[in-house]
Scaffold this motif. Sequence first.
Motif, short mmCIF file in Angstrom:
data_model
loop_
_atom_site.label_atom_id
_atom_site.label_comp_id
_atom_site.label_asym_id
_atom_site.label_seq_id
_atom_site.Cartn_x
_atom_site.Cartn_y
_atom_site.Cartn_z
N PRO A 116 -14.06 -28.34 29.29
CA PRO A 116 -13.19 -28.03 28.16
C PRO A 116 -11.73 -28.46 28.30
CG PRO A 116 -13.57 -26.06 29.46
CD PRO A 116 -14.44 -27.15 30.04
N ARG A 117 -11.35 -29.04 29.41
CA ARG A 117 -9.95 -29.44 29.59
C ARG A 117 -9.59 -30.60 28.66
NH1 ARG A 117 -9.84 -30.40 35.85
NH2 ARG A 117 -11.90 -31.18 35.30
N PHE A 118 -8.38 -30.55 28.10
CA PHE A 118 -7.92 -31.60 27.19
C PHE A 118 -6.41 -31.76 27.31
CE2 PHE A 118 -6.71 -27.90 24.86
CZ PHE A 118 -5.57 -28.29 24.16
N SER A 119 -5.94 -32.90 26.84
CA SER A 119 -4.53 -33.13 26.56
C SER A 119 -4.46 -33.79 25.19
CB SER A 119 -3.87 -34.04 27.61
OG SER A 119 -3.65 -33.32 28.79
N LEU A 120 -3.50 -33.37 24.40
CA LEU A 120 -3.33 -33.83 23.03
C LEU A 120 -1.94 -34.41 22.90
CD1 LEU A 120 -4.79 -33.69 20.23
CD2 LEU A 120 -3.68 -31.47 19.93
N HIS A 121 -1.83 -35.58 22.27
CA HIS A 121 -0.55 -36.26 22.14
C HIS A 121 -0.34 -36.67 20.69
CE1 HIS A 121 2.57 -39.33 22.66
NE2 HIS A 121 2.84 -38.74 23.80
N CYS A 122 0.84 -36.35 20.15
CA CYS A 122 1.12 -36.73 18.77
C CYS A 122 1.24 -38.25 18.67
CB CYS A 122 2.39 -36.06 18.26
SG CYS A 122 3.92 -36.72 18.94
N ASN A 123 1.09 -38.77 17.46
CA ASN A 123 1.23 -40.21 17.24
C ASN A 123 2.71 -40.54 17.34
OD1 ASN A 123 0.84 -42.84 16.59
ND2 ASN A 123 0.16 -42.47 14.51
N THR A 124 3.08 -41.36 18.30
CA THR A 124 4.48 -41.70 18.55
C THR A 124 4.67 -43.20 18.52
OG1 THR A 124 4.68 -39.77 19.99
CG2 THR A 124 6.40 -41.42 20.16
N THR A 125 5.68 -43.63 17.80
CA THR A 125 6.10 -45.02 17.84
C THR A 125 7.49 -45.06 18.46
OG1 THR A 125 7.18 -44.95 15.69
CG2 THR A 125 4.81 -45.47 15.71
N VAL A 126 7.99 -46.23 18.74
CA VAL A 126 9.34 -46.34 19.28
C VAL A 126 10.34 -45.69 18.32
CG1 VAL A 126 11.18 -47.94 19.92
CG2 VAL A 126 8.83 -48.38 20.65
N ALA A 127 10.18 -45.98 17.02
CA ALA A 127 11.11 -45.43 16.03
C ALA A 127 11.00 -43.91 15.95
CB ALA A 127 10.85 -46.05 14.67
N SER A 128 9.77 -43.38 15.96
CA SER A 128 9.64 -41.92 15.83
C SER A 128 10.13 -41.22 17.09
CB SER A 128 8.20 -41.53 15.51
OG SER A 128 7.33 -41.81 16.58
N MET A 129 10.02 -41.85 18.24
CA MET A 129 10.50 -41.22 19.47
C MET A 129 12.00 -41.03 19.41
SD MET A 129 9.93 -39.89 22.33
CE MET A 129 11.07 -39.37 23.56
N THR A 130 12.72 -42.03 18.92
CA THR A 130 14.18 -41.92 18.91
C THR A 130 14.69 -41.08 17.76
OG1 THR A 130 14.35 -44.01 17.73
CG2 THR A 130 14.54 -44.11 20.12
N THR A 131 13.91 -40.94 16.68
CA THR A 131 14.39 -40.17 15.54
C THR A 131 13.74 -38.79 15.43
OG1 THR A 131 12.75 -41.17 14.07
CG2 THR A 131 14.91 -42.23 14.18
N SER A 132 12.49 -38.66 15.83
CA SER A 132 11.78 -37.40 15.62
C SER A 132 11.30 -36.73 16.90
CB SER A 132 10.56 -37.64 14.72
OG SER A 132 10.95 -38.20 13.50
N GLY A 133 11.15 -37.49 17.96
CA GLY A 133 10.69 -36.92 19.21
C GLY A 133 9.20 -37.08 19.43
N ASP A 134 8.73 -36.41 20.44
CA ASP A 134 7.37 -36.56 20.94
C ASP A 134 6.85 -35.17 21.30
OD1 ASP A 134 5.19 -38.05 21.87
OD2 ASP A 134 5.99 -38.13 23.90
N ALA A 135 5.53 -34.97 21.23
CA ALA A 135 4.96 -33.67 21.57
C ALA A 135 3.60 -33.84 22.25
CB ALA A 135 4.81 -32.82 20.32
N LYS A 136 3.34 -32.95 23.22
CA LYS A 136 2.08 -32.96 23.96
C LYS A 136 1.63 -31.52 24.18
CE LYS A 136 4.14 -35.45 27.14
NZ LYS A 136 4.44 -36.25 28.33
#
Length: 159
Positions: free
Chosen positions: A71-91
Amino acid sequence: MATWAEFAAEQPELAAFVEGRFAADRHALIATLRKDGAPRISGVEPDFARGQLWAGMMLDSLKSRDLRRDPRFSLHCNTTVASMTTSGDAKISGTAEFWTDKEDYLKDLYDRTGWMPEGGELDLFRFDVSEVVSLTVEGDGMVVLSWREGRGVRRVTKK
């Protein structure tokens, strides 16, 4: 492990940020473990609903088989270069629970979205969380907020 509601009650600002990043583009990536222990990356559409984190998958898909076995998982939001610098990243990381009583979830899903999988056919998982991470760019640095169950939030700034 904490439910999403338990985490959100403890860390409401971080939870809101992470939910917002996943909502910005419904498609995300989930890492699961194959039978031989190798990682598998698959697309998924996480759903934050009724105080829980959910994901529906095609019946008996490889990622569903992976999660039922381990049952172990890791989930990552859809990130682009532009979204990383303007909106961030989440895991998010934790464990998944195969959910067989789908009726209430599917009714709620339809009420919220107007969409229902044909015949209600899907493998449904509810996720508990052990780690939640956000990354944002502030000035010329990257700020990492990392929550772990029982430890709380740590903030690290990297230049």
